[in-house]
Design a protein around this motif. Structure first.
Motif, PDB file in Angstrom:
ATOM      1  N   UNK A 394       0.839  -1.200   0.000  1.00 24.10           N
ATOM      2  CA  UNK A 394       0.000   0.000   0.000  1.00 24.10           C
ATOM      3  C   UNK A 394       0.874   1.249   0.000  1.00 24.10           C
ATOM      4  N   UNK A 395       0.492   2.242  -0.789  1.00 25.46           N
ATOM      5  CA  UNK A 395       1.145   3.549  -0.786  1.00 25.46           C
ATOM      6  C   UNK A 395       0.173   4.535  -0.153  1.00 25.46           C
ATOM      7  N   UNK A 396       0.582   5.129   0.953  1.00 24.94           N
ATOM      8  CA  UNK A 396      -0.327   5.963   1.737  1.00 24.94           C
ATOM      9  C   UNK A 396      -0.292   7.418   1.257  1.00 24.94           C
ATOM     10  N   UNK A 397      -0.865   7.639   0.072  1.00 27.30           N
ATOM     11  CA  UNK A 397      -0.908   8.979  -0.517  1.00 27.30           C
ATOM     12  C   UNK A 397      -2.345   9.480  -0.659  1.00 27.30           C
ATOM     13  N   UNK A 398      -3.249   8.925   0.165  1.00 28.56           N
ATOM     14  CA  UNK A 398      -4.676   9.304   0.133  1.00 28.56           C
ATOM     15  C   UNK A 398      -5.288   9.074  -1.242  1.00 28.56           C
ATOM     16  N   UNK A 399      -4.721   8.116  -1.974  1.00 28.66           N
ATOM     17  CA  UNK A 399      -5.189   7.789  -3.333  1.00 28.66           C
ATOM     18  C   UNK A 399      -5.124   9.003  -4.261  1.00 28.66           C
ATOM     19  N   UNK A 400      -4.223   9.939  -3.930  1.00 27.92           N
ATOM     20  CA  UNK A 400      -4.097  11.144  -4.756  1.00 27.92           C
ATOM     21  C   UNK A 400      -5.102  12.221  -4.421  1.00 27.92           C
ATOM     22  N   UNK A 401      -5.964  11.962  -3.428  1.00 28.45           N
ATOM     23  CA  UNK A 401      -7.005  12.932  -3.075  1.00 28.45           C
ATOM     24  C   UNK A 401      -6.453  13.959  -2.093  1.00 28.45           C
ATOM     25  N   UNK A 402      -5.625  14.835  -2.611  1.00 25.07           N
ATOM     26  CA  UNK A 402      -4.978  15.879  -1.824  1.00 25.07           C
ATOM     27  C   UNK A 402      -5.159  17.222  -2.515  1.00 25.07           C
ATOM     28  N   UNK A 403      -5.212  18.284  -1.733  1.00 28.19           N
ATOM     29  CA  UNK A 403      -5.303  19.624  -2.311  1.00 28.19           C
ATOM     30  C   UNK A 403      -4.329  20.540  -1.572  1.00 28.19           C
ATOM     31  N   UNK A 404      -3.951  21.610  -2.232  1.00 33.93           N
ATOM     32  CA  UNK A 404      -3.033  22.585  -1.649  1.00 33.93           C
ATOM     33  C   UNK A 404      -3.646  23.974  -1.745  1.00 33.93           C
ATOM     34  N   UNK A 405      -3.404  24.788  -0.720  1.00 33.66           N
ATOM     35  CA  UNK A 405      -3.991  26.130  -0.687  1.00 33.66           C
ATOM     36  C   UNK A 405      -3.300  27.089  -1.642  1.00 33.66           C
ATOM     37  N   UNK A 429      -4.367  19.496   2.298  1.00 36.41           N
ATOM     38  CA  UNK A 429      -5.559  18.862   2.852  1.00 36.41           C
ATOM     39  C   UNK A 429      -5.720  17.445   2.325  1.00 36.41           C
ATOM     40  N   UNK A 430      -6.106  16.523   3.211  1.00 36.56           N
ATOM     41  CA  UNK A 430      -6.492  15.179   2.801  1.00 36.56           C
ATOM     42  C   UNK A 430      -7.981  15.220   2.481  1.00 36.56           C
ATOM     43  N   UNK A 431      -8.319  15.166   1.200  1.00 35.36           N
ATOM     44  CA  UNK A 431      -9.713  15.286   0.762  1.00 35.36           C
ATOM     45  C   UNK A 431     -10.334  13.933   0.419  1.00 35.36           C
ATOM     46  N   UNK A 432      -9.693  12.851   0.845  1.00 35.63           N
ATOM     47  CA  UNK A 432     -10.165  11.515   0.487  1.00 35.63           C
ATOM     48  C   UNK A 432     -11.559  11.245   1.039  1.00 35.63           C
ATOM     49  N   UNK A 433     -12.356  10.561   0.238  1.00 37.92           N
ATOM     50  CA  UNK A 433     -13.680  10.123   0.680  1.00 37.92           C
ATOM     51  C   UNK A 433     -13.743   8.597   0.744  1.00 37.92           C
ATOM     52  N   UNK A 434     -12.570   7.946   0.603  1.00 35.45           N
ATOM     53  CA  UNK A 434     -12.514   6.495   0.704  1.00 35.45           C
ATOM     54  C   UNK A 434     -12.226   6.102   2.150  1.00 35.45           C
TER      55      UNK A 434
END
Length: 452
Positions: A394-405, A429-434
């Motif tokens: 597993x790669x813990x990158x929030x499945x790519x669901x990240x945002x930057x201000x 921000x971690x914007x993951x919904x999984x």
């Protein structure tokens, strides 16, 4: 009199024993010279109500009051972290069996046995549980021949990471409106491209066509070694589900001018692109572009970024590892200061779990859905580079669901970069919904880049 005589003899024997052994070296190390860490003790919390669920320690305490074979008559609410799964909801029985604990180290565990799905129903479809999910379960407890557990089919799932059956619970996202006709003047949007390709026969191809959208998730960027990129686009740049009909899969697509990538800028989530190429319904279940038969026709960097060809991270920098701060395992994170005065401020942001440091592996800051980290400095921050944790595939990158201000964020496997920023305070921000491993953003190391 006999008791007194026995006591005197015992004391005398002990004295002789210690005297005769005091000059003899111990054949092994005295464990008292290297005391082990005290075991973690988790205190019971909660009153078993929906507002204040039992934690696992309180659940175990309540179940321990039951005689063997006894069951509680009243239902209670229980909250914990999934640490072991014997049978998930999609295993064919309509229920699930798993263990929960008060921490991810499984310091204490309680068995959720053959527990029903949301709304006390048998599972047929929807979201299942994953390791690391925080769940709330409602049900009756039992002491089953010494095993503390929920009553078989006498409990049900209330929420997963704060999402309930009434507010999600596996409901499919709503599909947007298709737009465009696939021409250069009027490209397909992601919905139209998905529907166009989905209407094809199994592995049938069509096109070439023009497809326009905003990069919503990146699986492999152009610098991955194949000279092409694989990613998803949507109409608004958000990612909901691979098969929602709102995403279109750009599979192994070539770079600008229909060339294999050798150098140049990389894609970021939020970039607007037009892709030109052939599409297919791969094996009848995956609408996508044909491998190496599409290319990046035009490209506009997302807000805060630069035009293609610029935006590479450079300048003065400081690198810090999560393990550098000497934090104890399972430490809740607030504000940490780097040696140059820059600070990292972590925020739960209304998420179900608070960000924490865990020492497992190389040590990492664990950020769960909705969590954020703000990097603040008196110097101008132009970029960030993060190395994510990788564990058991597993790669813990929030499945790519990240945002930057500020700037443009790019996720490429275990590497997360923010480029094109110009700020004294940058928030990721971690914007993951999984749920489970795919939802976590684990920071092993971070480099902060400053303007020259």
């Amino acid at each position: 009199m006999k008791k007194i005589l026995f006591s005197v003899l015992a004391i005398a024997m002990a004295a002789v024993t210690f005297t005769s052994c005091e000059d003899v070296p111990a054949p092994y190390d005295d464990p008292n010279d290297n005391p082990i860490d005290e075991p973690t003790v988790i205190e019971p919390e909660g009153d078993g109500t929906q507002v204040s669920p039992y934690n696992v320690a309180a659940t175990i305490e309540a179940a321990n009051l039951l005689a063997s074979g006894e069951e509680t008559q009243e239902e209670v609410y229980i909250k914990g972290i999934v640490t072991d799964i014997t049978e998930n909801y999609d295993g064919g029985y309509g229920n699930a069996t798993y263990s929960i604990s008060d921490d991810e180290d499984a310091t204490n565990t309680f068995l959720i046995y053959r527990s029903k799905y949301f709304n006390n129903t048998s599972y047929s479809s929807g979201q299942t549980i994953n390791y690391g999910d925080t769940v709330v379960v409602c049900g009756r407890l039992t002491n089953y021949n010494g095993t503390l557990e929920t009553v078989q089919n006498g409990s049900y799932l209330v929420s997963i990471n704060g999402v309930t059956g009434e507010t999600g619970g596996g409901d499919e996202p709503t599909t947007g409106e298709p737009e465009g006709d696939g021409t250069e003047a009027n490209p397909f949007n992601a919905v139209a491209a998905y529907q166009y390709a989905a209407a094809l026969g199994s592995s049938e191809t069509a096109g070439p066509v023009y497809i326009k959208g905003i990069v919503s998730k990146i699986k492999e960027n152009y610098d991955g070694g194949y000279g092409n990129a694989t990613y998803w686009i949507s109409a608004d740049g958000t990612f909901d589900s691979e098969d929602s009909g709102n995403q279109f899969y750009i599979f192994r697509s070539k770079y600008l001018n229909n060339e294999s990538y050798s150098s140049g800028d990389l894609l970021s989530v939020g970039d607007e692109v037009v892709v030109y190429g052939t599409v297919t319904n791969y094996y009848g279940n995956t609408p996508e572009t044909v491998q190496n038969d599409s290319y990046l026709y035009s490209w506009t960097k997302g807000e805060g970024g630069d035009e293609p060809g610029g935006g590479e991270i450079s300048g003065n920098s400081i690198t810090v590892a999560a393990s550098d701060f000497g934090l104890a395992n399972n430490t809740a994170l607030s504000t940490l200061e780097l040696s140059d005065g820059t600070t990292l401020t972590f925020d739960q942001n209304g998420g179900y779990n608070e960000p924490k440091f865990y020492s497992a592996g190389s040590g990492s800051f664990r950020m769960y859905p909705s969590n954020s980290v703000t990097i603040s400095s008196t110097k101008t921050i132009v970029g960030i580079a993060v190395t994510c944790d990788e564990y058991q595939g597993d790669t813990y990158n929030a499945s790519g669901d990240l945002s930057a201000s500020s700037g443009s964020i790019n996720v490429n496997g275990a590497s997360v970069t923010v480029t094109g920023a110009s700020t004294n305070s940058l928030t990721i921000n971690n914007t993951s919904t999984t749920t489970g491993a795919p939802s976590q953003f684990r920071i092993v190391e971070m480099t902060v880049y400053y303007a020259e």
